[in-house]
Design an enzyme around this catalytic site. Structure first.
Site, PDB file in Angstrom:
ATOM      1  N   ARG A  67       0.795  -1.323   0.010  1.00 31.82           N
ATOM      2  CA  ARG A  67      -0.173   0.058   0.117  1.00 31.82           C
ATOM      3  C   ARG A  67       0.892   1.235   0.033  1.00 31.82           C
ATOM      4  O   ARG A  67       0.735   2.172  -1.022  1.00 31.82           O
ATOM      5  CB  ARG A  67      -0.950  -0.094   1.327  1.00 31.82           C
ATOM      6  CG  ARG A  67      -1.956   1.124   1.219  1.00 31.82           C
ATOM      7  CD  ARG A  67      -3.064   0.964   0.380  1.00 31.82           C
ATOM      8  NE  ARG A  67      -3.075   1.471  -0.847  1.00 31.82           N
ATOM      9  CZ  ARG A  67      -3.328   1.204  -2.003  1.00 31.82           C
ATOM     10  NH1 ARG A  67      -3.902   0.193  -2.157  1.00 31.82           N
ATOM     11  NH2 ARG A  67      -3.043   2.055  -3.164  1.00 31.82           N
ATOM     12  N   LYS A 112       2.128  25.462  -4.205  1.00 31.03           N
ATOM     13  CA  LYS A 112       1.060  24.839  -3.708  1.00 31.03           C
ATOM     14  C   LYS A 112       1.168  23.284  -3.795  1.00 31.03           C
ATOM     15  O   LYS A 112       0.369  22.752  -4.365  1.00 31.03           O
ATOM     16  CB  LYS A 112      -0.280  25.240  -4.458  1.00 31.03           C
ATOM     17  CG  LYS A 112      -0.353  26.922  -4.181  1.00 31.03           C
ATOM     18  CD  LYS A 112      -1.778  27.203  -4.996  1.00 31.03           C
ATOM     19  CE  LYS A 112      -1.756  28.821  -4.735  1.00 31.03           C
ATOM     20  NZ  LYS A 112      -2.770  29.403  -5.399  1.00 31.03           N
ATOM     21  N   LYS A 147       5.161  40.241  -4.560  1.00 29.44           N
ATOM     22  CA  LYS A 147       3.722  40.113  -4.781  1.00 29.44           C
ATOM     23  C   LYS A 147       3.312  41.421  -4.183  1.00 29.44           C
ATOM     24  O   LYS A 147       3.993  42.379  -3.683  1.00 29.44           O
ATOM     25  CB  LYS A 147       3.034  39.112  -4.114  1.00 29.44           C
ATOM     26  CG  LYS A 147       3.473  37.622  -4.446  1.00 29.44           C
ATOM     27  CD  LYS A 147       2.765  36.673  -4.039  1.00 29.44           C
ATOM     28  CE  LYS A 147       3.297  35.163  -4.458  1.00 29.44           C
ATOM     29  NZ  LYS A 147       2.520  34.172  -3.705  1.00 29.44           N
ATOM     30  N   GLU A 197       4.927  40.103  -9.477  1.00 27.48           N
ATOM     31  CA  GLU A 197       3.574  40.042  -9.916  1.00 27.48           C
ATOM     32  C   GLU A 197       2.995  41.376 -10.312  1.00 27.48           C
ATOM     33  O   GLU A 197       3.159  42.434  -9.503  1.00 27.48           O
ATOM     34  CB  GLU A 197       2.980  39.138  -8.948  1.00 27.48           C
ATOM     35  CG  GLU A 197       1.357  39.135  -8.961  1.00 27.48           C
ATOM     36  CD  GLU A 197       0.690  38.228  -7.685  1.00 27.48           C
ATOM     37  OE1 GLU A 197       1.260  37.455  -7.076  1.00 27.48           O
ATOM     38  OE2 GLU A 197      -0.470  38.722  -7.572  1.00 27.48           O
ATOM     39  N   ASP A 238      -0.681  38.001 -13.423  1.00 27.72           N
ATOM     40  CA  ASP A 238      -1.782  37.309 -12.660  1.00 27.72           C
ATOM     41  C   ASP A 238      -3.322  37.612 -13.214  1.00 27.72           C
ATOM     42  O   ASP A 238      -3.566  38.770 -13.202  1.00 27.72           O
ATOM     43  CB  ASP A 238      -1.713  37.641 -11.177  1.00 27.72           C
ATOM     44  CG  ASP A 238      -2.304  36.761 -10.301  1.00 27.72           C
ATOM     45  OD1 ASP A 238      -2.425  35.451 -10.583  1.00 27.72           O
ATOM     46  OD2 ASP A 238      -2.813  37.125  -9.403  1.00 27.72           O
TER      47      ASP A 238
END
Lengths: 282, 282, 282, 282, 282, 282
Positions: free
Chosen positions: F103, F138, F170, F200, F221
């Site tokens: 597993r 992320k 940012k 950004e 963005d």
């Protein structure tokens, strides 16, 4: 002195941390981008100075932990004297792997050989005297066992490894206990029979008082060679005489000639300059 | 430059390992034998040299990890210049605890302040030139983040932290790829757009070839100040010029006067002598 | 003897491992299913036997590591004698948290108090003699520092903590070195000046030979009380006399009356029966 | 019962910690001082008692983790009965390495064989009855998986490994939920379908109430053999009957004759005396 | 169902590893370069979707482990339903610290809320049936305890946490043992009384044979809703009926209407899409 | 692109944690109960979908860490395209060991192949354009290095690995510094020369202002394909153009056709559905 065992039980954790420190999550992004994954190379680690080497087992294991298939031929051993140009190790294996672990391997080897070589210089200065050279607890965090091993490889001896290995009574302790007699009483009552007791003294008067009691060693702190000579005479072999403070390559010989048994040198582990090795492709 | 954040996320693991290294299983057998368990003391860490300090957060946390009830008054901050006799920190708390953690705390502080102070000396030498001083990956295993921080505290800059942070193309890579054009092609195709690319050159001819392509920086290795000057002229601002090799406090000024942007000095992290602090009872 | 410091620098790692051992990934599935998340309780740990307690700091920290908001009132301290029904600690806090950490806390406290209580029984037997009771390296893996602390809490002393703390020469070593003189020569040359040297002897003849040289202690192994008496007489105070082998609560008094300084008892750490405590809701 | 798999996935971490506990930073300073680095030896681990052995894989791996080149010949397996003088393992390799790891290896083997042997004595007592002997969560911190394995090696069975493996409802839980019906309702609603549910009862009245609901097992706490008999009769096979409290080698047979299915014995893991093995040079 | 306890005993290790993964040795080089070290900020975590949240304790602790002085106001709790724009948490503290830990905190919160929200969708589909939704061991390495918690937060139930918690007999086991009777015999003899036994069956014939013996649950693998219905009828309440295979949001309702007690859904933990939260400055 | 090296230096720690997560203290209680300890099996891992595989080294090592004697035959390599029914690996060894590690091995392989396959779908969509597909930070805690590797296996590229690898400015940073010029000034002064700088921008006006200064990349963005086109035109090759926000398999082609160089997709690592593999006995 017979060859001491390398602290192998401590190497894996240290090497893994050192590799992660250099490789991060992304690894060797240069090698991964420009070297074919199956390329192999043969190279050698060569001394670029004269001195005494230490740390080969760590250097070899740094490569091995990263890639167990890398092969080695040892040309020298820890404690050996090397000249400029001496090959200490040849390495054969995957190019990406060798270049990725190279810096970590050399960082261990260069630092520890620096310590061994500096120790050897001190040891050479005291040749012909009764004094041995030893290190202190002024080590670099995380590297103590390896640094103390390197001191031995350079011909030095180790003082206590840590606060847990032996009793060393300093000013603070005497003050807290209320006097030399009182502190030694407390030690006798409270400490294990299996640990040695050393006490630091700053003056001949203090030494005189200490000699009324049984101690294994006296640490003669920051005394001039002349005072050390008087101290050794006072002790008359009843305790090991250790000198510390103001010790450098210029002063160590005169200190040793005072007749002390041991000279402790913090610089061996906290200030040894690096030893220069290069990794060259064959 | 604004104050950088100390790498606090890495301190606990390092400090715990350092404390265990010094305390073993038995702890401070001297303090435990001779100091009453509830005795308290006030003491201060005092500079015994002139220089720049670094590592106070580690020193403070070494005490705190061992005993969270110890209290501190900071008299100085990392990056500050100190003179002989300056008190950098006062400490108040349980005597056994303070003396048990003292050596670990000082081992960090003395080593890192040694790095900051040596860096500051190099930085002073290059004042008035365009050159900044930076460190290398020749660090001591397990201590890289702290050592690189100390370089910044001393006024230096950091080169890449590890193999994972930037591309640095050396001889081996050029040879493996089959030439300068080929290696830079591979980098362009394989490497992330978010990493800088530096390439090492040993001669002006190599440099000339490199300048046909786009790179962020060139590492001018082991060139004389005169050659460096020619190299800087050739580059004409198209890349950062970094000098390395043969850099010491005697040579660094002339190297800087060649007009390079950066001078990397391995000695900052691999050979900085310790900085002397003492812990004295108030 | 003054109160020794608990090995606090080792507790967190041990407690975390012990909590994970009992809670796994899923935690206390009983408490989580049947007790309201915000329910609180007050309870106390009560002795169900007569003896000497040890391990309260570990028990308290087992609860604290699991839930820092749990509150404690200490009614007793390590080294205290307790009777049946004595409350040693009261605990107040979240019910789920207390019940989840209870077993781990008690496992430490019951085991270490078992060791302290067994030690106290041996110590009581040798009262009025010169002999102290001490433990060995026959400890349970991972628990040595705590077990040796519990021996001290029970009035015993610690033999060396590990192979790194002192020299203890056994049969194997003598055979390997080629004789008693040879092994002691090697120790003198190779070992640090800061570690004590003990040598094991099985017969009075061996002891006689050993006494030609300087050793800190002799381990008189498996000798009858009568032979021990003769051994002590032979030694004449030139070394610490330690008896080992065949020591139990029935034999220890006669062994002690032989005049030895130390009696080492493996059972203190490898076979101490648990001490019975209960956690009862108030 | 078929042979269970040793918890190998947990051995390395435990062994490494145990070796570091005994070797510290300095290692075996006796062996390093007096034994030549390339000396080899052959030796065997011999039983000095009669009983059942457990822990050979840990003992072997303690040597192997320290030095992978040591060779072994297994003469016995975990779960085997041994007599005084039986050789369980022969060991061949570097002398320094064998002697450095010996104590750690034996500490595991002696402790676990002590548990297996004590378990076997309990199991022998209940032969011919329906009762199996099982252990509890009263284990020594860090050693649970190995201790529970040793119980199986001795012929016993394991109760739940931790709070995460099964539901065991005690007084506190019943009180908190407001009654037996209420607590079992909460379990039915909140707990996973994949965990068994046992409930502790102190009286036949409580048992009667419990039997109105579906539970997998009842823990009959501190009941006399006669009461246990009545309890078993009441249960009529609707749940596993487990007896606990006041169980020792004198009482266990009568308890078993009551017809219970399981008898849990905390002493197996918290109070088993060590089993005596010796390591003798061939 | 009452609120389950978050697996707090596992959070620190996970969070530390996650922070080191994102911060490396150099930390947040952007924040360190452009934000003043003493700047503070207030911000909030806002839902950008509709769903059920889970993981707030991890998010909060990710900030706290990085900087214990950051302050929080909880607006929601795990298991709560949120709408687009709902503020779940406000955060106040040092700007560098908040921005350095933000991504790690959100990575936990978004992933676990994704699991809770997906679970809630499945749970909604089976409302009005007897079926509960549960997860499997198909989890992401290192995150199992948190993922299984998130399933509960979404209204689901947990299957066994690991191979150690319950017996689940599959094809391989039946084949190895030589048949259904044989495998169940082995389980009865060898397994602990405190673990449940489930067996996987692929056909009604296999189910029929299994029902000759006592098992806690049957796993009806890859059966159509019609076959499941017949299976449930065959079982007649003698075992928990679990359906698995081919379960998705389109099929789950019809599967549930077959009358099974449990439907296990691997997708809950191995394929839940992230839930969208934003961290916005106040 | 040449084959990148798997992050082998990170595998052991991750695999050990994953195995302990699944095996707990008790291990595979099903296999241990029903499979003979010396039984062996041969089985294969077979693809049940079409896609691109990644993670074979982790899967193989999951088995190997659990039992080094298991043997493998690789039929495929990471980055290979597979069809339904393709065998990627055959495995031969002890049955209990294979089933115990299965597993964990599959959990790695299925998750990483899910990422590689999703990446490949995005990459396919942008074929013929200038755009590369890349991942973000992320990621799932503890899995970043493996997830980013899987993205590369699927034909994607990696954005920065962590906050330590590159500067990404940012909104917060611009606001804190007081404007675009100010933030870029601070970066120039404070950041290392070896890290790239990306900023950004949300509007073409912001972009225009940014282009007055030197940056390595601009993060465009949440712009529409049309706005992106205008942005690319404005940039005129002076910086890498990265698009982010609103990217999915439906929109990515049009975004790519705007002429951007990079499109970052969080879903690759935070929402990739699992890839289906089965382990079948031969």
């Amino acid at each position: 002195m017979i060859e001491t065992t390398f602290p192998h039980h401590l190497t894996k954790r240290s090497i893994r941390a050192a590799l992660e420190e250099d490789l991060g999550l992304a690894g060797d992004i240069t090698g991964n981008a420009v070297i074919a994954p199956d390329e192999t190379m043969t190279c050698s680690i060569t001394s670029r100075e004269q001195g005494v080497i230490a740390g080969l087992p760590l250097a070899i294991n740094a490569f091995r932990v990263h890639d167990p298939s890398i092969e080695f031929t040892r040309k020298m051993h820890d404690g050996d004297k090397v000249e400029v140009g001496d090959v200490v190790l040849t390495i054969k294996g995957n190019s990406r792997a060798i270049l990725a672990a190279e810096r970590v391997a050399l960082n261990y080897l260069c630092h520890l050989s620096g310590i061994a070589s500096l120790t050897a210089k001190f040891v050479e200065q005291v040749e012909g005297t009764k004094a041995a050279i030893c290190c202190t607890r002024k080590t670099l965090p995380g590297l103590r066992a390896f640094q103390k091993y390197a001191v031995r490889a350079g011909g030095g001896r180790n003082h206590r490894y840590g606060l847990d290995q032996a009793i060393l009574i300093k000013d603070n302790h005497i003050a807290s206990a209320g006097g030399i007699k009182e502190v030694l009483d407390k030690v006798r009552i409270n400490a294990s029979h299996m640990v040695r007791v050393e006490i630091e003294v700053d003056t001949l008067e203090q030494l005189q008082e200490v000699l009324n009691y049984k101690v294994d060693a006296v640490l003669l702190d920051n005394m001039s060679p002349d005072t050390l000579k008087k101290a050794v005479a006072l002790v008359e072999g009843r305790a090991i005489c250790e000198a510390s403070g103001g010790v450098n390559l210029q002063t160590v010989k005169r200190i040793a000639q005072s007749g002390v048994n041991l000279i402790s040198v913090g610089a061996l582990t906290h200030s040894a300059p690096v030893f220069d090795f290069g990794l060259d492709e064959a």
